[in-house]
Design a protein around this motif. Sequence first.
Motif, PDB file in Angstrom:
ATOM      1  N   SER A   1     -47.608 -45.389 -55.686  1.00 12.69           N
ATOM      2  CA  SER A   1     -47.073 -44.234 -54.964  1.00 12.69           C
ATOM      3  C   SER A   1     -47.474 -44.252 -53.496  1.00 12.69           C
ATOM      4  O   SER A   1     -46.661 -43.976 -52.614  1.00 12.69           O
ATOM      5  CB  SER A   1     -47.539 -42.925 -55.596  1.00 12.69           C
ATOM      6  OG  SER A   1     -46.963 -42.756 -56.860  1.00 12.69           O
ATOM      7  N   ALA A   2     -48.723 -44.576 -53.223  1.00 12.33           N
ATOM      8  CA  ALA A   2     -49.184 -44.605 -51.836  1.00 12.33           C
ATOM      9  C   ALA A   2     -48.487 -45.717 -51.058  1.00 12.33           C
ATOM     10  O   ALA A   2     -48.214 -45.565 -49.864  1.00 12.33           O
ATOM     11  CB  ALA A   2     -50.697 -44.766 -51.772  1.00 12.33           C
ATOM     12  N   VAL A   3     -48.169 -46.821 -51.724  1.00  9.36           N
ATOM     13  CA  VAL A   3     -47.448 -47.908 -51.058  1.00  9.36           C
ATOM     14  C   VAL A   3     -46.055 -47.434 -50.656  1.00  9.36           C
ATOM     15  O   VAL A   3     -45.609 -47.671 -49.517  1.00  9.36           O
ATOM     16  CB  VAL A   3     -47.361 -49.168 -51.957  1.00  9.36           C
ATOM     17  CG1 VAL A   3     -46.473 -50.224 -51.324  1.00  9.36           C
ATOM     18  CG2 VAL A   3     -48.749 -49.724 -52.244  1.00  9.36           C
ATOM     19  N   LEU A   4     -45.375 -46.749 -51.553  1.00 11.13           N
ATOM     20  CA  LEU A   4     -44.041 -46.230 -51.252  1.00 11.13           C
ATOM     21  C   LEU A   4     -44.088 -45.247 -50.085  1.00 11.13           C
ATOM     22  O   LEU A   4     -43.250 -45.308 -49.180  1.00 11.13           O
ATOM     23  CB  LEU A   4     -43.431 -45.566 -52.484  1.00 11.13           C
ATOM     24  CG  LEU A   4     -42.038 -44.972 -52.313  1.00 11.13           C
ATOM     25  CD1 LEU A   4     -41.032 -46.033 -51.881  1.00 11.13           C
ATOM     26  CD2 LEU A   4     -41.584 -44.317 -53.602  1.00 11.13           C
ATOM     27  N   VAL A   5     -45.066 -44.360 -50.085  1.00 11.36           N
ATOM     28  CA  VAL A   5     -45.215 -43.413 -48.978  1.00 11.36           C
ATOM     29  C   VAL A   5     -45.483 -44.170 -47.680  1.00 11.36           C
ATOM     30  O   VAL A   5     -44.859 -43.895 -46.647  1.00 11.36           O
ATOM     31  CB  VAL A   5     -46.339 -42.393 -49.266  1.00 11.36           C
ATOM     32  CG1 VAL A   5     -46.648 -41.559 -48.027  1.00 11.36           C
ATOM     33  CG2 VAL A   5     -45.966 -41.499 -50.438  1.00 11.36           C
ATOM     34  N   ALA A   6     -46.393 -45.131 -47.717  1.00  9.73           N
ATOM     35  CA  ALA A   6     -46.726 -45.905 -46.519  1.00  9.73           C
ATOM     36  C   ALA A   6     -45.506 -46.653 -45.977  1.00  9.73           C
ATOM     37  O   ALA A   6     -45.274 -46.682 -44.765  1.00  9.73           O
ATOM     38  CB  ALA A   6     -47.851 -46.887 -46.826  1.00  9.73           C
ATOM     39  N   GLU A   7     -44.722 -47.250 -46.858  1.00 13.10           N
ATOM     40  CA  GLU A   7     -43.532 -47.980 -46.410  1.00 13.10           C
ATOM     41  C   GLU A   7     -42.496 -47.039 -45.805  1.00 13.10           C
ATOM     42  O   GLU A   7     -41.822 -47.389 -44.836  1.00 13.10           O
ATOM     43  CB  GLU A   7     -42.939 -48.772 -47.570  1.00 13.10           C
ATOM     44  CG  GLU A   7     -43.807 -49.952 -47.964  1.00 13.10           C
ATOM     45  CD  GLU A   7     -43.361 -50.653 -49.233  1.00 13.10           C
ATOM     46  OE1 GLU A   7     -42.537 -50.089 -49.997  1.00 13.10           O
ATOM     47  OE2 GLU A   7     -43.854 -51.779 -49.482  1.00 13.10           O
ATOM     48  N   THR A   8     -42.375 -45.840 -46.348  1.00 13.92           N
ATOM     49  CA  THR A   8     -41.459 -44.842 -45.790  1.00 13.92           C
ATOM     50  C   THR A   8     -41.910 -44.436 -44.392  1.00 13.92           C
ATOM     51  O   THR A   8     -41.090 -44.363 -43.457  1.00 13.92           O
ATOM     52  CB  THR A   8     -41.380 -43.606 -46.713  1.00 13.92           C
ATOM     53  OG1 THR A   8     -40.898 -44.025 -47.995  1.00 13.92           O
ATOM     54  CG2 THR A   8     -40.463 -42.544 -46.144  1.00 13.92           C
TER      55      THR A   8
ATOM     56  N   ASP B   1     -49.233 -32.881 -53.745  1.00  8.10           N
ATOM     57  CA  ASP B   1     -49.561 -32.585 -55.140  1.00  8.10           C
ATOM     58  C   ASP B   1     -48.502 -33.167 -56.080  1.00  8.10           C
ATOM     59  O   ASP B   1     -47.348 -32.731 -56.058  1.00  8.10           O
ATOM     60  CB  ASP B   1     -49.652 -31.072 -55.312  1.00  8.10           C
ATOM     61  CG  ASP B   1     -50.149 -30.650 -56.677  1.00  8.10           C
ATOM     62  OD1 ASP B   1     -50.293 -31.510 -57.575  1.00  8.10           O
ATOM     63  OD2 ASP B   1     -50.400 -29.446 -56.847  1.00  8.10           O
ATOM     64  N   ALA B   2     -48.905 -34.124 -56.906  1.00  8.87           N
ATOM     65  CA  ALA B   2     -47.984 -34.742 -57.856  1.00  8.87           C
ATOM     66  C   ALA B   2     -47.470 -33.746 -58.884  1.00  8.87           C
ATOM     67  O   ALA B   2     -46.417 -33.962 -59.484  1.00  8.87           O
ATOM     68  CB  ALA B   2     -48.667 -35.915 -58.564  1.00  8.87           C
ATOM     69  N   SER B   3     -48.184 -32.640 -59.089  1.00  4.95           N
ATOM     70  CA  SER B   3     -47.722 -31.614 -60.025  1.00  4.95           C
ATOM     71  C   SER B   3     -46.528 -30.839 -59.476  1.00  4.95           C
ATOM     72  O   SER B   3     -45.801 -30.209 -60.226  1.00  4.95           O
ATOM     73  CB  SER B   3     -48.845 -30.614 -60.331  1.00  4.95           C
ATOM     74  OG  SER B   3     -49.880 -31.241 -61.029  1.00  4.95           O
ATOM     75  N   GLU B   4     -46.356 -30.894 -58.151  1.00  4.39           N
ATOM     76  CA  GLU B   4     -45.282 -30.152 -57.504  1.00  4.39           C
ATOM     77  C   GLU B   4     -44.213 -31.032 -56.870  1.00  4.39           C
ATOM     78  O   GLU B   4     -43.120 -30.557 -56.579  1.00  4.39           O
ATOM     79  CB  GLU B   4     -45.864 -29.242 -56.423  1.00  4.39           C
ATOM     80  CG  GLU B   4     -46.812 -28.191 -56.950  1.00  4.39           C
ATOM     81  CD  GLU B   4     -47.447 -27.370 -55.842  1.00  4.39           C
ATOM     82  OE1 GLU B   4     -47.147 -27.621 -54.653  1.00  4.39           O
ATOM     83  OE2 GLU B   4     -48.230 -26.473 -56.167  1.00  4.39           O
ATOM     84  N   THR B   5     -44.537 -32.285 -56.614  1.00  2.55           N
ATOM     85  CA  THR B   5     -43.652 -33.160 -55.850  1.00  2.55           C
ATOM     86  C   THR B   5     -43.446 -34.485 -56.582  1.00  2.55           C
ATOM     87  O   THR B   5     -44.398 -35.231 -56.772  1.00  2.55           O
ATOM     88  CB  THR B   5     -44.267 -33.454 -54.467  1.00  2.55           C
ATOM     89  OG1 THR B   5     -44.549 -32.208 -53.827  1.00  2.55           O
ATOM     90  CG2 THR B   5     -43.330 -34.260 -53.606  1.00  2.55           C
ATOM     91  N   LEU B   6     -42.220 -34.765 -56.962  1.00  3.13           N
ATOM     92  CA  LEU B   6     -41.921 -36.026 -57.637  1.00  3.13           C
ATOM     93  C   LEU B   6     -41.757 -37.179 -56.658  1.00  3.13           C
ATOM     94  O   LEU B   6     -41.945 -38.333 -57.025  1.00  3.13           O
ATOM     95  CB  LEU B   6     -40.650 -35.878 -58.479  1.00  3.13           C
ATOM     96  CG  LEU B   6     -40.761 -34.919 -59.660  1.00  3.13           C
ATOM     97  CD1 LEU B   6     -39.417 -34.791 -60.369  1.00  3.13           C
ATOM     98  CD2 LEU B   6     -41.835 -35.386 -60.630  1.00  3.13           C
ATOM     99  N   GLU B   7     -41.386 -36.878 -55.420  1.00 10.61           N
ATOM    100  CA  GLU B   7     -41.186 -37.915 -54.405  1.00 10.61           C
ATOM    101  C   GLU B   7     -42.104 -37.628 -53.220  1.00 10.61           C
ATOM    102  O   GLU B   7     -41.707 -36.969 -52.255  1.00 10.61           O
ATOM    103  CB  GLU B   7     -39.720 -37.952 -53.984  1.00 10.61           C
ATOM    104  CG  GLU B   7     -38.815 -38.352 -55.140  1.00 10.61           C
ATOM    105  CD  GLU B   7     -37.341 -38.362 -54.776  1.00 10.61           C
ATOM    106  OE1 GLU B   7     -36.979 -37.984 -53.643  1.00 10.61           O
ATOM    107  OE2 GLU B   7     -36.550 -38.752 -55.646  1.00 10.61           O
TER     108      GLU B   7
END
Length: 146
Positions: free
Chosen positions: A14-21, A124-130
Amino acid sequence: MAAVEIIIGSVYGSAVLVAETLEQALRDAGHSVRLHEDAVLSELDKERLWLVVTSTTGQGDLPPNLVPLFEEIRERCPPMPALRYAVVALGDSSYENFCGGGRQFDELLQELQAQALAPRLEVDASETLEPEEPALEWLKGWMGKI
């Protein structure tokens, strides 16, 4: 334009996807960006903006790939008041130490007198899927400062 080091702490990607974005948004704005998934201090330029994107594991711990860098910074770095940084902390509020990995890294950089360009973002992964979506909005809110 600014030069940015994106430092990634991730277990499941997940952190990789965020970083690439965030990398793409920064590049689109004309900034120079380098991604580091297994960073060591000697690879990081303290003259560049450090953007730390990290998930949280266990009981609020840093991901294993980020621990060596964290320890190296804690043990070897003198105060770094010229360093500018920002932190994206990923976590799940159903756990006691929500976003603990990002909080630890942010606190370490504060102890070393580095300058935060923006308040730490906690996703928060409980509130945000992306998680890349709030991270991108957060980046857009302060990217003009660099």
